[in-house]
Motif scaffolding. Sequence first.
Motif, mmCIF file in Angstrom:
data_model
loop_
_atom_site.group_PDB
_atom_site.id
_atom_site.type_symbol
_atom_site.label_atom_id
_atom_site.label_comp_id
_atom_site.label_asym_id
_atom_site.label_seq_id
_atom_site.Cartn_x
_atom_site.Cartn_y
_atom_site.Cartn_z
ATOM 1 N N LEU B 262 -2.325 -45.344 18.368
ATOM 2 C CA LEU B 262 -2.992 -44.058 18.375
ATOM 3 C C LEU B 262 -1.912 -43.140 18.696
ATOM 4 N N GLY B 263 -1.576 -42.265 17.726
ATOM 5 C CA GLY B 263 -0.606 -41.255 17.898
ATOM 6 C C GLY B 263 -1.348 -39.917 18.532
ATOM 7 N N LEU B 264 -0.850 -39.086 19.555
ATOM 8 C CA LEU B 264 -1.285 -38.034 19.952
ATOM 9 C C LEU B 264 -0.270 -36.991 19.978
ATOM 10 N N GLY B 265 -0.621 -35.674 19.788
ATOM 11 C CA GLY B 265 0.412 -34.632 19.541
ATOM 12 C C GLY B 265 0.666 -34.424 18.176
ATOM 13 N N PRO B 266 1.263 -33.281 17.929
ATOM 14 C CA PRO B 266 1.194 -32.445 16.511
ATOM 15 C C PRO B 266 2.231 -33.817 15.775
ATOM 16 N N SER B 267 1.691 -33.873 14.559
ATOM 17 C CA SER B 267 2.514 -34.795 13.394
ATOM 18 C C SER B 267 2.313 -36.006 13.636
ATOM 19 N N ALA B 268 1.788 -36.505 14.935
ATOM 20 C CA ALA B 268 1.712 -38.005 15.226
ATOM 21 C C ALA B 268 0.819 -38.581 14.293
ATOM 22 N N HIS B 269 1.045 -40.038 13.824
ATOM 23 C CA HIS B 269 0.280 -40.731 12.973
ATOM 24 C C HIS B 269 -0.309 -41.836 13.821
ATOM 25 N N SER B 270 -1.696 -42.390 13.381
ATOM 26 C CA SER B 270 -2.335 -43.235 14.061
ATOM 27 C C SER B 270 -2.937 -44.235 13.043
ATOM 28 N N PHE B 271 -3.026 -45.332 13.351
ATOM 29 C CA PHE B 271 -3.489 -46.476 12.393
ATOM 30 C C PHE B 271 -4.518 -47.441 13.046
ATOM 31 N N HIS B 272 -5.732 -47.653 12.149
ATOM 32 C CA HIS B 272 -6.695 -48.752 12.912
ATOM 33 C C HIS B 272 -7.518 -49.247 11.602
ATOM 34 N N GLY B 273 -7.411 -50.732 11.577
ATOM 35 C CA GLY B 273 -8.170 -51.466 10.518
ATOM 36 C C GLY B 273 -7.644 -50.907 9.330
ATOM 37 N N ASN B 274 -8.157 -50.334 8.407
ATOM 38 C CA ASN B 274 -7.689 -49.932 7.167
ATOM 39 C C ASN B 274 -7.405 -48.441 7.021
ATOM 40 N N GLN B 275 -7.348 -47.620 8.111
ATOM 41 C CA GLN B 275 -7.386 -46.263 8.000
ATOM 42 C C GLN B 275 -6.208 -45.848 8.664
ATOM 43 N N ARG B 276 -5.656 -44.747 8.229
ATOM 44 C CA ARG B 276 -4.257 -44.022 8.811
ATOM 45 C C ARG B 276 -4.535 -42.979 8.779
ATOM 46 N N TRP B 277 -4.545 -42.189 9.884
ATOM 47 C CA TRP B 277 -4.405 -40.616 10.024
ATOM 48 C C TRP B 277 -3.394 -39.910 10.654
ATOM 49 N N TRP B 278 -3.329 -38.740 10.294
ATOM 50 C CA TRP B 278 -2.188 -38.075 11.088
ATOM 51 C C TRP B 278 -2.560 -36.480 11.364
ATOM 52 N N ASN B 279 -1.875 -36.215 12.588
ATOM 53 C CA ASN B 279 -2.157 -34.893 12.904
ATOM 54 C C ASN B 279 -1.397 -33.539 12.292
ATOM 55 N N HIS B 280 -1.784 -32.360 12.460
ATOM 56 C CA HIS B 280 -1.010 -31.305 11.856
ATOM 57 C C HIS B 280 0.212 -31.299 12.213
ATOM 58 N N ARG B 281 0.927 -30.975 11.170
ATOM 59 C CA ARG B 281 2.527 -30.796 11.677
ATOM 60 C C ARG B 281 2.810 -29.330 11.952
ATOM 61 N N SER B 282 1.835 -28.537 12.637
ATOM 62 C CA SER B 282 2.097 -27.470 13.357
ATOM 63 C C SER B 282 1.294 -27.290 14.678
ATOM 64 N N PHE B 283 2.151 -26.897 15.485
ATOM 65 C CA PHE B 283 1.835 -26.856 16.929
ATOM 66 C C PHE B 283 0.614 -25.730 16.911
ATOM 67 N N ASP B 284 0.752 -24.828 16.448
ATOM 68 C CA ASP B 284 -0.569 -23.801 16.178
ATOM 69 C C ASP B 284 -1.667 -24.332 15.785
ATOM 70 N N GLN B 285 -1.613 -24.912 14.418
ATOM 71 C CA GLN B 285 -3.014 -25.669 13.888
ATOM 72 C C GLN B 285 -3.256 -26.873 14.916
#
Lengths: 599, 376
Positions: B262-285
């Motif tokens: 699990l990745g937390l914070g701007p731009s961090a990536h997460s992965f679980h099972g067959n899913q990958r998702w990533w956070n906004h690469r902008s502090f404001d967003q």
Amino acid sequence: MKNIRNFSIIAHIDHGKSTLADRLIQYTGMVDERNFKDQILDNMDIERERGITIKSQAIALPYHAEDGEEYVLNLIDTPGHVDFSYEVSRSLASCEGVLLLIDAAQGVQAQTIANLYLAMENNLEIIPVINKIDLPTADVDRVIEQIDSELGLDAFSALKCSAKEGIGIEEILEAIVKRIPPPKGNPEGPLAALIFDAQYDPFRGTVIHCRVFDGTVKPGDFIRLMFNQEAYKVEEVGRFLLAREKRDRISAGEVGYIFAGVKTVSDVHIGDTITLDERPCDKPLPGFKEFKPVVFSSIYPIAPEDYEDLAVALEKYLLNDAAFVYQKDSSIALGQGFRCGFLGLLHLEIVQERVEREYDLSIILSVPSVRYRFTLKDGSVMFVDNPAHYPNPLSIEKGEEPYIRAMLLFPERYLGSVMKLCMEKRGENSKLGYLGPGRIELMYEMPLAEVIYDFYDRFKSITQGYGSFDYEVLDYRESTLVLVDILVNGEKVDALSQIAHRDQARPRALRACERLKEEIPRQMFKIAIQGAIGGEIIARTTISSFRKDVTAKCYGGDITRKRKLLEKQKKGKKRMKTIGSVSIPQSAFLAVLKSDTDN
Amino acid sequence: MNSKKIPGLYIHIPFCLSKCPYCDFYSSTSISAAPDFLNGLSKEMEMYRHQFNPIDTVYIGGGTPSLLSPEQLENILTKVRKNFDLIADAEITIEANPADLNQSFLESMREIGINRINIGAQSFDEKVLGFLGRRHSVKEAISAVEAPRKAGFENIGLDLIYGVPGQGIGVWLNTLKQGIAFSPEHLSCYQLTLEPKTPLGRRWQAGEFSAPGEELQYEFFMKTSEFLEEAGYIHYEVSNFARGMEHASKHNQKYWDHSPFLGLGPSAHSFHGNQRWWNHRSFDQYLASINAGNLPVQETETLTIEQLRLEALYLGLRTKKGISLQDFKKQYHSDLLSGKKKIFKKLEEAGFIAIRDGYLYPTPTGLAIADTLSLI
Ligand SMILES: Nc1nc2c(ncn2[C@@H]2O[C@H](COP(=O)(O)OP(=O)(O)O)[C@@H](O)[C@H]2O)c(=O)[nH]1
Ligand code: SF4
Ligand SMILES: [Mg+2]
């Protein structure tokens, strides 16, 4: 008939044929501005992109002339490349006159002359037209002088225009009416119509484009194609406006189309004569030649499982291109494929592009070859257009290859280097003439194989674009031939084998090796590339392996990005052919043939 | 799917004092926004409360986590413990900039439970540091490496960069020698990557300087591997070396074996099972999403089995351990070797890979071309 004019525009490539056709179409009000597309007669995407007319097209232009009469001017557009000169000659045979278009800045060029000869052979009225007079570099006086001295035509009769700016268009239309004779012929006589083109219509079958010389044809008639002796029932006739326009008949003097349930265009031979089955004319119209391919190459699917799709694609393609021939073939390196015959290298490239584009297939073409003739020791004669069928060298008594006559036009200052090139290409029996001050016309007899190799590109670069070139096929001449093989990591790539003249074998092999070296990306292993005649290695080169490609960082945020990159590379690799565990890109096969004189 | 694999937690601290010209990580220099960020981070943790359990690694990276105060960092870890089951002997790493490391900071880190520190020393050569635009000096780098030991850290990692324009192999080996003199448990040696969107990358594209060619890169790579292996480090991943596998980064290995994270914070990536998702690469967003009560996710991708296979292959080939043929078959439903025996044999003969004891793994020369190896 007295209000019909049948004419063509002939010109060296880029002198403005398509643009002038556009202007004539616009002027006579055939299309309104809204529907107007540039190069209206070049229908295919590939024609627009390459700026060359490949297929003949015809269009009937209604014209209200100064004399108060209504005329129908049938414009027959002709292909613009030497590969298609037979088609051009048949289109011209359907006309009474031509506009010989000459670029005011470029002046007379090789195809200007070649086309002029074709027009003269057909006894056509020739109207010289100087185009692009709007260009700052236009030199109208010089072109007038060339028309007189180089073409031997009446320079005073030349018209001046700018197809682009629409200047001088009316004068051209008037000259067509006044100077080109109306067609002659007897509408009541036995039918004699010349086929100048055939195209495939997916809903109706083949549409035959023809010029009627004598007689009349109408729906319900049974027509006979005199060369293949087949009879068909006419379903529809008509003439060409922007779209086809159905009519109840077409008669002597007219240009039009016929649908008669003909399945494929290959059933129709350009130049053949159409007559009526029950009341045939006594002999076919003159000038018919059976189509002969001169360049041969094999087409393979990159993925073997695409073979069936390729088979279907070629079958469909053939419906549209009567000049294309093919049969089954197979290669050790490339698997199942087809051996194909083409009118020339341009035709080959067009077929490749259309098959890839229209049928969404990735294909590889083997090194193009001409058709050689071998007399064996047992007295038998065989033709070989596929290096894979090269006879056992010990059994050969004599080898022969086709020759052409090349006509080269260029400024005098390049004479030395052009002659050197021609000699290198085994040219012989040269004839040199001066067309005008400083302008050379050089004829050479040379092997066709040399011309398809890289002659044209090198000639153009030597003459810095000022040279022009045309050729006609002559005859077979004796030659010392060898089979040059290319080996990748010791494995023969049969699709890269070529038949060459002994003296050219080593440079050819070396060049092929170097070309492959440029085209094959470095891989995990060192790759040895060799050229060989039998067991004798005559050229070699190696592609060193690469040693480092891994990305330094690969953490949570990099994984998707990197995977996407690898997926892309994987897709690219799929388009390559693996031979001896070496991935060879498609481009490498054709590159072996291409020139490298761009320096 | 990855039932037996224990998840890790990554926290991205998106602040730096100044931006290094080669860096393409997401970070900003507005450190005054730190309280807002910590606030948002804590909300983000709550959104994932108990969803990744248990957790056995925490990696606080960035950016420059060492810019935060000990209190702020403690606060983060408290929230982590509150929202996730952090196992008792979890590996908890912090990335630190040499310029920020003083004794009291380091002692506080120990106290709040951080047991691994990774120091961005990058080089022990003044010229190289200058070219890289780092805000610390060689002297600071040296004391930064010495300090954690005194503060009681038993797991210290050093980040170093090689293949810097103008840096010869000799200069690099010198840096390496100085590095191992401190006996760090872990070393990350990265070849400088010139990312097109960074200032250094643009200068390179504009032709201001030239980067080492492939041959030289290869030499750097192999010399590094040989030198460190000689010195007792295991070259366990393309750019990573550990003094014994017990010191290999547990957290980072999760990226290479498809463990969930699990990745937390701007731009961090997460992965679980067959899913990958990533956070906004902008502090404001990032903040705006969180404050609106949404996960700050920019995009989610669902991986097909082929994509998972390709990832498993290329990630596995980055590691000395390689790929377990049996696990691969079990997880991705395909036999890695089937239909490829011939090419694998050839690669084995050429010394790029080995297949032994149920594993397919790269040799050091194989590691150097791991990306291409994964395309076979
Ligand atoms: N300046 C100028 N350019 C022209 C004129 N006619 C044609 N062109 C240009 O010459 C090029 C070749 O014309 P095109 O009609 O395709 O020649 P084609 O190969 O004979 O069919 C195109 O870029 C045209 O725009 C003209 O009268 N004046
Ligand atoms: S300190 Fe680290 S994260 Fe920050 S800009 Fe420099 S390299 Fe990037
Ligand atoms: Mg044209």
